[in-house]
Every structure is written in structure tokens, then in C-alpha cells.
Scaffold this active site. Structure first.
Site, PDB file in Angstrom:
ATOM      1  N   LYS A 111       0.859  -1.191   0.000  1.00  0.00           N
ATOM      2  CA  LYS A 111       0.000   0.000   0.000  1.00  0.00           C
ATOM      3  C   LYS A 111       0.894   1.240   0.000  1.00  0.00           C
ATOM      4  O   LYS A 111       1.889   1.287   0.734  1.00  0.00           O
ATOM      5  CB  LYS A 111      -0.886  -0.021   1.249  1.00  0.00           C
ATOM      6  CG  LYS A 111      -1.881   1.132   1.317  1.00  0.00           C
ATOM      7  CD  LYS A 111      -2.735   1.034   2.580  1.00  0.00           C
ATOM      8  CE  LYS A 111      -3.802   2.114   2.637  1.00  0.00           C
ATOM      9  NZ  LYS A 111      -4.603   2.063   3.875  1.00  0.00           N
TER      10      LYS A 111
ATOM     11  N   SER B 164      -9.558   2.172   3.112  1.00  0.00           N
ATOM     12  CA  SER B 164      -8.680   2.852   2.193  1.00  0.00           C
ATOM     13  C   SER B 164      -7.701   1.947   1.434  1.00  0.00           C
ATOM     14  O   SER B 164      -7.165   2.369   0.416  1.00  0.00           O
ATOM     15  CB  SER B 164      -7.887   3.917   2.950  1.00  0.00           C
ATOM     16  OG  SER B 164      -6.986   3.316   3.854  1.00  0.00           O
TER      17      SER B 164
ATOM     18  N   SER C  42      -9.609   0.008   7.378  1.00  0.00           N
ATOM     19  CA  SER C  42      -9.048   0.117   6.025  1.00  0.00           C
ATOM     20  C   SER C  42      -8.408  -1.143   5.456  1.00  0.00           C
ATOM     21  O   SER C  42      -8.098  -1.191   4.270  1.00  0.00           O
ATOM     22  CB  SER C  42      -8.032   1.253   5.968  1.00  0.00           C
ATOM     23  OG  SER C  42      -8.679   2.493   5.936  1.00  0.00           O
TER      24      SER C  42
END
Lengths: 94, 474
Positions: free
Chosen positions: B63, B138, B162
Site C-alpha cells: 500500500k 482505504s 481500512s
């Protein structure tokens, strides 16, 4: 409801320049969100201690040993504006 | 790895797959173009030494909120669009030391603020199970990349759900470890008392493997717990029966959730019961105050953490000629996206003179109540794990919630309280809706009891193999 002046005051504290359109939408959206988060007043938490950290751990200490991790150039290469080995900023004092 | 095929060839396959499929999904912000080449340094000794190099030759997606040395790291923001970090986050360094190959940096909501991946400065990610729908957020790029087989393993971060909500939306496994279990060094900070790094994979064994690699004490993170890496691989292999385990189900919290999610969750409960576990109704009276408390605490911490983006040391700076204060304001006004600005404003307001006690301090007191609810379930009622859906709905459509911030916030109702209490939780798949949309549920355990989570998840996986290792067909 937040006023336009309050929005501008907070934006200045936060160092954010907002467009005219953003000022108005922030005013409406923040007011709605702040109204919603007031629900915490129904939780009956007043007499409890706050939880800032979820598990308690004493602040760890270590020996103060100098260590070289980066070359200056590795750090400076990300600067948006630089002069020689310095970060460059707009003039502060006229 | 028996040495019949060198990882280089496998990695070429993954690179080609990324080049072919990712233009449709937009999972990657930056592909590490040379990643197959990097595997060439792996010799026979390394490839056969599974103990010291458990990830030898395996591509891992990161990420874009974890810094990677000499590989661009943006946090999904224009303000960091050209940032080249001089060091690796600890979790990334550990993956490299285990022989893993960094395939690239995965798309996300800007600064990890969002539940749909629509807040990225690099465009939204699409759900590989239905490209008209969001992958969650996210960590949307991480979830979609794993679900579509672009990488077998990925790292995400979880501040209010997330990792778990996108894992649920994309039909994969996602673990938010206990706060303090994985080092946050090199994780671009959002809300420091809540942020945690974790693995996202297609099955439980992969999850245990990546979790073992990244967990453990790190002197660079003063909130990191002093435990060695958590090795649960054997636990996963041997887990079959759940006899003797007590599962707490907060049935009251299910009111009003999507019917398909409720049905699939109840089916999962039945499976867990068939595996020998006992289901016990529990009540979490302060659970519902999780979202309002979170939307004071997280923006407050964010407003402080994001003060560092000033256009001086790194990142974007406005091109307009201006004095110093104006330079800061324009840089930040131009560099941050809408949701990030909204949260900075919210946090600045909550922390400003005269409001601190009414908002921030009170929210932290509510956090105490939420934590006590969980403690009472685990300690007084002797519950081993709590089961609850990961999200009240299946993946929603792109554009459906993005214009209404509050309705987006409400989609994290089941995940946020876990972060506020610092607990570990995993989302695992429990089937598909009639429209073939994936749904997941969470297994929550007490602090540092990931072992129980993996035991339950693994027993469930063995019984419901068809829900795991699914690669979305595109």
C-alpha cells in the site's frame, strides 16, 4: 451551524487556503458532521478516564549513540526548492 | 521451491498480468518496473532455505502509505506525488529480508482517509468482482490487486477498518493485528493511536506467513510491543475443530444491516457452530458511539500529523509566488484533496481553544467505555472471540456515497470500535450475494490473541474452501 468567519479562522489555524466554493461546502459539511459527533454526549462517559493509548507501555529509553543513516543528498533530493545544501523558502523578513 | 523453475519466470508472468489487467482496475500507483530482475539475485541457497527466506521470489504489493527506499511513495496524494523515500518502512524491510520482491505501490484513499478508494489523487480503483463497484478503502488497491491475482500478497494499513472492509468487499483475507504488534516505522502517519499495518491475502496460510514476517518488536517504533515475530503457521495447519471455544455475537448490532450480508453472516455462524464452537449473545452497549468518537479522535490526530506537509523539505510546493505563510496555505490548499482538507479542518476545530474538552477529551473518554465493553466480553463472559460482519453492506457503486461524507463514514460501523480498543481482528470471506458480490465477516479477539483468530479462521476455511483462494474472473 458554523459561520463563514469560523471556517476561515479554522482554515488559517490549519494553514489551508480554501477556494470560495470550498468555504461554503466546508461550512455545510463540517456543521453536519459536528452535529453528528455530538452523539458522544449520550454515552455517559463524563466520569471515566480518557484512553489515549490502548496498551500501557513505559516510554522506552536507549543509549544516545550517534548513527549515520542518510547522506545529506538523499534528504535534499526531495526538496521542492533548494540552494546548495539548504532548503530554500520565501523571504521571511522584508 | 524445488528449483525446477526460477522465480524470475514466475515474476515475468505477474508483471505481464499487471500490465494487461491493471489499466482496467487501477490498483497500482507505481509499478516497480524491474521487479522480475530483482529476483535474479536469489541463488539456489536462498531459494531452498525456506526457514530464513520464507518469501523468496514472491511478489508483494505494498500500500502506497508505507515508504519504500528509492521507490516513489505518494500516500495517494498530490502533495507527495514526487516523493522518493530514502529508507524502507520496517515492514517492507522485513519482507525484503525474507526474500520477497516488491512488485509496486498500491492505490489507496489519500492519506488512508476513505472507505471506497475514491479519494485517491491517482483515480479510483475498481472492484474486480464488479468493475462498476468500489473495492472498499482505504486499502482498495491492495484488496483489488490480491483479489484479481496481480499479486498473491499485499500489505495494507488499518486505522478504522481500512484493511478489513476492502478485504470483505473484494472477497479476500485481511488482518488488522493488535496495535503494537507490527512496527509503524515508515508508515505515513494518519492517526497514530489507531494506525496498524497488516497482511492482505487470498487464504489463511498466506496471511499467517506474511504476518509472521512483518510482526515483532522494532526499536524504531516506541509503541511497538516487545514480542518476537508471531509464528502461527503450525496453528493454521493443525486447526480443525473449534470445540470448547466460546464465540460472542452482538446480535443487537445487526439491526438494519443489508439482508444479504445478514443471511451470509448467519450462515457463517452456523458453520462455526457445526465446527464445535458455542455461540453466546453479548451486548456492547457503547459500540454505537464508535463512529462519532472516531470522527473526533482520528481527524484530531491527523490534523497534527499532516502539519508536516509544508512544501519545504519534501513534496509539492505551490508555483504561485508568495510570502512564507501564504506559501504554506497555498501549498496545502492545492496539494491536499477534499476529504483530507475536511478532516484537517475537523481535527483543527476539535483541538482548538475552547473546544478540546467538549470534543477530543470527551471522545477519548468514550473510547474507554468502548474498550470496557470488549474487556467485559473477553474477561467476564469468558468469550474467546467476537464475530460480527465486516461491513453493513456489500460493495457499493462508484459515486454512490462520495458526495455525502457522513454516509461514507457510517459504512465503517463494524470496524472502527476495534481500532479504538486496539484489538486484533481479521475479515474472512463468507460467500457471495445473489449478484456475485463478496461478503466477509470479522473475527475479533482480545489484545495479542491473534492465535485464536487464526485458529478459528483456519478451521472455517477448511470447511468452506470454496470461499477462499478465489481469483476474480475479469
Amino acid at each position: 451551524m458554523l459561520t463563514r468567519e469560523e471556517v476561515l479562522r479554522i482554515a488559517r489555524l490549519a494553514r489551508l487556503e480554501l477556494t470560495e466554493e470550498e468555504i461554503e461546502s466546508m461550512r455545510v459539511e463540517l456543521s453536519r458532521i459536528l452535529e453528528y459527533v455530538k452523539e458522544i454526549n449520550l454515552a455517559g462517559a463524563d466520569d471515566f478516564d480518557p484512553t489515549f493509548q490502548t496498551f500501557e507501555k513505559p516510554t522506552p529509553l536507549r543509549e544516545d549513540v550517534p548513527e549515520k543513516r542518510f547522506e545529506a543528498e538523499e534528504i535534499l533530493r526531495n526538496a521542492p526548492l533548494r540552494k546548495d545544501k539548504f532548503f530554500s523558502v520565501p523571504k521571511i523578513i522584508e | 521451491m524445488k528449483g525446477e523453475i526460477h522465480p524470475y519466470e514466475v515474476l515475468i508472468f505477474f508483471l505481464e498480468r499487471i500490465e494487461k489487467i491493471d489499466p482496467l482496475l487501477n490498483c497500482f500507483i507505481t509499478v516497480n518496473e524491474n521487479f522480475p530482475e530483482e529476483a535474479k539475485t536469489l541463488n539456489r541457497e536462498i531459494l531452498q532455505n525456506i526457514r530464513d527466506f520464507p518469501l523468496a521470489g514472491i511478489p508483494v504489493g505494498i500500500k502506497d502509505v508505507l515508504v519504500t527506499k528509492n521507490l516513489r511513495t505518494t500516500a495517494g496524494s498530490k502533495i507527495l506525488k514526487n516523493f522518493i523515500p530514502p529508507y524502507d518502512a520496517t515492514a517492507v524491510r522485513k519482507i525484503k529480508e525474507a526474500g520477497g520482491i516488491i512488485a509496486g505501490k498500491l492505490n489507496m484513499d489519500e492519506f488512508a482517509m476513505g472507505s471506497s478508494n475514491e479519494n485517491s489523487a491517482f483515480g479510483p480503483v475498481r472492484n474486480p468482482h464488479d468493475i462498476e463497484r468500489v473495492p472498499g478503502g482505504s486499502s482498495g488497491g491492495s484488496a483489488a490487486a490480491v483479489a484479481s491475482g496481480l499479486v498473491p500478497l499485499a500489505l495494507g494499513s488499518d486505522t478504522g477498518g481500512s484493511i478489513r472492509q476492502p478485504a470483505s468487499f473484494c472477497g479476500i483475507v485481511g488482518l488488522k493485528p493488535t496495535y503494537g504488534r507490527v512496527s509503524r516505522f515508515g508508515l505515513i502517519a494518519f492517526a497514530s493511536s489507531l494506525d496498524q499495518v497488516g497482511p492482505m491475502t487470498r487464504n489463511i496460510k498466506d496471511c499467517a506467513l506474511l504476518y509472521k514476517v512483518i510482526s515483532g518488536f522494532d526499536p524504531h517504533d516506541s509503541t511497538c510491543a516487545e514480542f518476537p515475530p508471531d509464528d502461527l503457521i503450525e496453528e493454521v495447519e493443525k486447526s480443525e475443530s473449534l470445540k470448547g471455544l466460546r464465540m460472542g455475537i452482538p446480535f443487537k448490532q445487526l439491526e438494519g444491516i443489508d439482508k444479504a450480508v445478514e443471511d451470509l453472516f448467519k450462515e457463517a455462524l452456523k458453520t462455526v457452530e457445526e465446527l464445535g464452537a458455542e455461540l453466546i449473545e453479548i451486548s456492547l452497549p457503547s459500540f454505537r458511539f464508535g463512529i462519532p468518537a472516531y470522527y473526533i479522535i482520528a481527524p484530531s490526530e491527523a490534523s497534527s500529523n499532516l502539519a508536516r506537509y509544508d512544501g519545504v523539505k519534501y513534496g509539492y510546493r505551490t508555483e504561485e509566488k508568495s510570502a512564507l505563510l501564504e506559501m504554506y496555505m497555498k501549498t496545502r490548499g492545492e496539494g491536499f484533496g477534499k476529504e483530507v482538507k475536511r478532516r484537517i479542518m475537523l481535527g483543527t476545530y476539535a483541538l482548538s481553544a475552547g473546544y478540546y474538552d467538549a470534543y477530543y477529551l470527551k471522545a477519548q473518554k468514550v473510547r474507554t467505555l468502548i474498550k470496557r465493553d470488549f474487556e467485559s466480553a473477553f474477561k467476564d463472559k469468558k468469550i474467546d472471540a467476537i464475530l460480527i460482519p465486516a461491513s453493513p453492506t456489500p460493495p457499493f457503486r462508484l459515486g454512490e456515497k462520495v458526495k455525502d461524507p457522513l454516509s461514507m463514514y457510517l459504512s465503517d460501523v463494524f470496524t472502527i470500535p476495534v481500532n479504538l480498543a486496539g484489538l486484533p481482528a481479521m475479515s474472512i470471506p463468507c460467500g457471495f450475494t445473489r449478484d456475485r458480490l463478496p461478503v466477509g465477516f470479522q473475527i475479533i479477539s482480545d489484545l495479542f490473541q491473534e492465535k485464536i483468530i487464526f485458529k478459528i479462521a483456519s478451521a472455517y476455511e477448511k470447511k468452506k474452501k470454496e470461499y477462499f483462494d478465489v481469483v476474480a474472473s475479469l
